[in-house]
Design an enzyme around this catalytic site. Structure first.
Site, PDB file in Angstrom:
ATOM      1  N   TRP A 154      -1.688 -31.569  22.628  1.00 24.05           N
ATOM      2  CA  TRP A 154      -1.765 -31.364  24.088  1.00 24.05           C
ATOM      3  C   TRP A 154      -3.129 -30.741  24.401  1.00 24.05           C
ATOM      4  O   TRP A 154      -3.514 -29.750  23.754  1.00 24.05           O
ATOM      5  CB  TRP A 154      -0.616 -30.426  24.497  1.00 24.05           C
ATOM      6  CG  TRP A 154      -0.515 -30.109  25.954  1.00 24.05           C
ATOM      7  CD1 TRP A 154      -0.533 -30.995  26.996  1.00 24.05           C
ATOM      8  CD2 TRP A 154      -0.366 -28.815  26.545  1.00 24.05           C
ATOM      9  NE1 TRP A 154      -0.391 -30.335  28.191  1.00 24.05           N
ATOM     10  CE2 TRP A 154      -0.294 -28.993  27.940  1.00 24.05           C
ATOM     11  CE3 TRP A 154      -0.270 -27.519  26.026  1.00 24.05           C
ATOM     12  CZ2 TRP A 154      -0.140 -27.934  28.828  1.00 24.05           C
ATOM     13  CZ3 TRP A 154      -0.116 -26.457  26.912  1.00 24.05           C
ATOM     14  CH2 TRP A 154      -0.048 -26.666  28.298  1.00 24.05           C
ATOM     15  N   ASP A 163       5.807 -25.221  19.397  1.00 28.12           N
ATOM     16  CA  ASP A 163       5.839 -25.495  20.828  1.00 28.12           C
ATOM     17  C   ASP A 163       7.044 -26.391  21.096  1.00 28.12           C
ATOM     18  O   ASP A 163       7.146 -27.480  20.546  1.00 28.12           O
ATOM     19  CB  ASP A 163       4.526 -26.193  21.234  1.00 28.12           C
ATOM     20  CG  ASP A 163       4.402 -26.312  22.746  1.00 28.12           C
ATOM     21  OD1 ASP A 163       5.398 -26.061  23.449  1.00 28.12           O
ATOM     22  OD2 ASP A 163       3.303 -26.665  23.225  1.00 28.12           O
ATOM     23  N   LYS A 209      10.710 -29.184  32.087  1.00 27.13           N
ATOM     24  CA  LYS A 209      11.201 -30.572  32.073  1.00 27.13           C
ATOM     25  C   LYS A 209      12.726 -30.598  31.982  1.00 27.13           C
ATOM     26  O   LYS A 209      13.376 -31.377  32.654  1.00 27.13           O
ATOM     27  CB  LYS A 209      10.635 -31.347  30.882  1.00 27.13           C
ATOM     28  CG  LYS A 209       9.345 -30.831  30.316  1.00 27.13           C
ATOM     29  CD  LYS A 209       8.110 -31.409  30.957  1.00 27.13           C
ATOM     30  CE  LYS A 209       6.912 -30.571  30.581  1.00 27.13           C
ATOM     31  NZ  LYS A 209       5.643 -31.083  30.918  1.00 27.13           N
TER      32      LYS A 209
HETATM   33  C1  LMR Z   1       1.706 -32.690  30.387  1.00 29.97           C
HETATM   34  O1  LMR Z   1       1.300 -32.673  29.223  1.00 29.97           O
HETATM   35  O2  LMR Z   1       1.448 -33.590  31.183  1.00 29.97           O
HETATM   36  C2  LMR Z   1       2.585 -31.567  30.871  1.00 29.97           C
HETATM   37  O3  LMR Z   1       2.879 -30.702  29.839  1.00 29.97           O
HETATM   38  C3  LMR Z   1       2.036 -30.896  32.062  1.00 29.97           C
HETATM   39  C4  LMR Z   1       0.841 -30.058  31.761  1.00 29.97           C
HETATM   40  O4  LMR Z   1       0.837 -28.889  32.161  1.00 29.97           O
HETATM   41  O5  LMR Z   1      -0.122 -30.537  31.158  1.00 29.97           O
END
Ligand code: LMR
Length: 404
Positions: free
Chosen positions: A134, A215, A250
């Site tokens: 992420w 996570d 979510k």
């Molecule tokens: C995403 O990856 O789109 C979500 O977790 C929202 C975010 O805060 O990035």
């Protein structure tokens, strides 16, 4: 007139995920589609307010009788219910009071608290992220002052996992390295670890004295609430000490209320007490104490039997709709672009599909068709529905055909 204090401030770069939503909002085209951010939408393209949350809100409206501060660690029943959801009601960890849980401002807030804590007590640690991870992981950890590196994870050739490379890399890490792991529904790839790989990782973490930082933003979106928490329970059974950052954004479709928690699995009740006291100091330093509303609604939904049952049903419905869309997406693409294999999408889990589409294709989707995805090729399959899937697959197919 003297120069403004701000004349030298450059424009910040847009966020790679939320910046896409900003661009989407600014687009006036009526047929636009946002497949960028990870938000679940229902069959009609609406971000649902869950019924269990609406009912919890009515109950809370009748019960709330003060607006004083929450304790620094948040709503107590919320923290307890979170522990039970993560580790199981009958977990020996909970009986032995070995887990320190603190309410956080979303999953991002939990990651921030975790890294602040880790750096206080292990300032030499390096944080290892999956490649890719992420986007905001690196941002949060580096902003806190951590060194951040990566371990091999995704293989673009197979659209699957580089399991052997990953395990070999973890085996070489220095003791007290921090390893960020995604419990399920890996963000951004959707490629998850199987039970055997999890077991091997747990063994490596124990042998190499690594610090697992898990996570857990998508509990319930891969297979179900209990099945998705198996890696965490297995780490606990192995006697490891570790961190879990969980999010309810979510699973309760409660994004804007910013509900998450950090749970630290320690070696004893005394350690848990000490760890919690340190986490409270960190919270006090950043935002003093957490907000109340969302945590109370979730706590009511988790602890009132009929609302709990309703929530689990609503969560199951979200998961199965995403799965239907994933299957439809893969089969429509297979029909529309027969010379390309999209079957890997069926193995991915959760909200996202790492589509393998190049940044050029993603840009054309946006410019020509008003379809927004991430530059990495990540697509939120939870935003697909019967009303937009033909448009999306048709656009992808035309661009790929032109490029072939
Ligand atoms: C995403 O990856 O789109 C979500 O977790 C929202 C975010 O805060 O990035």
């Amino acid at each position: 007139m003297t120069a403004s204090l701000f004349s030298e401030v450059p424009a910040g770069i847009p966020d790679p995920i939320l910046g896409v939503t900003e661009a989407f909002r600014a687009d006036a085209h009526p047929g636009k589609v946002n497949l960028g951010v990870g938000i679940y939408q229902d069959a009609l393209g609406k971000i649902p307010m869950l019924e269990c949350i609406k009912r919890a809100a009515s109950k809370w409206a009748e019960t709330e009788d003060t607006k004083t501060y929450l304790p620094i660690d948040g709503v107590a029943p919320y923290n307890t219910a979170t522990q039970e959801l993560l580790f199981g009601k009958d977990s020996p960890l909970l009986k032995e009071k070995r887990v320190a849980t603190i309410q956080s401002v979303g999953g991002s807030g939990a990651l921030k608290l975790a890294i602040e804590f880790i750096l206080r007590f292990l300032p030499e640690t390096t944080v290892y992220l999956s490649d890719p991870s992420w986007e905001n992981h690196r941002v949060i950890f580096e902003a806190a002052g951590a060194k951040v590196e990566t371990y091999p994870y995704y293989d673009p050739k197979t659209n699957g996992l580089r399991a052997a490379d990953m395990l070999a890399a973890l085996r070489k890490l220095k003791p007290k390295s921090t390893v960020l792991l995604h419990a399920c529904c890996h963000n951004p790839t959707g490629v998850d670890l199987d039970a055997d790989t999890w077991r091997e990782i747990a063994g490596i973490c124990a042998e190499r004295d690594l610090i697992p930082l898990i996570d857990f933003a998508y509990q319930g979106f891969a297979e179900g609430l209990q099945a998705d928490s198996e890696p965490i329970r297995m780490f606990a059974d192995k006697g490891l000490t570790f961190f879990v950052c969980n999010s309810y954004s979510k699973s309760f479709s409660i994004y804007r209320e910013r509900c998450g928690a950090l749970s630290v699995v320690t070696g004893s009740a005394k350690e848990a007490t000490n760890v919690l006291s340190q986490l409270k100091r960190i919270v006090r330093m950043i935002y003093s104490s957490p907000p109340s509303y969302g945590a109370h609604l979730i706590s009511i939904a988790l602890t009132t039997p009929e609302l709990r049952t309703l929530w689990e049903k609503e969560l199951d419905e979200m998961r199965s709709r995403i799965l239907d869309m994933r299957k439809l997406f893969a089969s429509r693409l297979a029909d529309a672009v027969p010379n390309r294999d999209f079957s890997f999408m069926l193995k991915q889990r959760g909200m996202f599909s790492y589509s393998g589409l190049s940044v050029e294709v993603v840009r054309e989707l946006r410019e020509r068709y008003h379809i927004y995805a991430l530059d990495s090729g990540r697509i939120c399959v939870a935003a697909l529905n019967q009303g937009n899937i033909d448009l999306v697959c048709g656009a992808i197919a035309s661009i790929l055909k032109e490029k072939s």
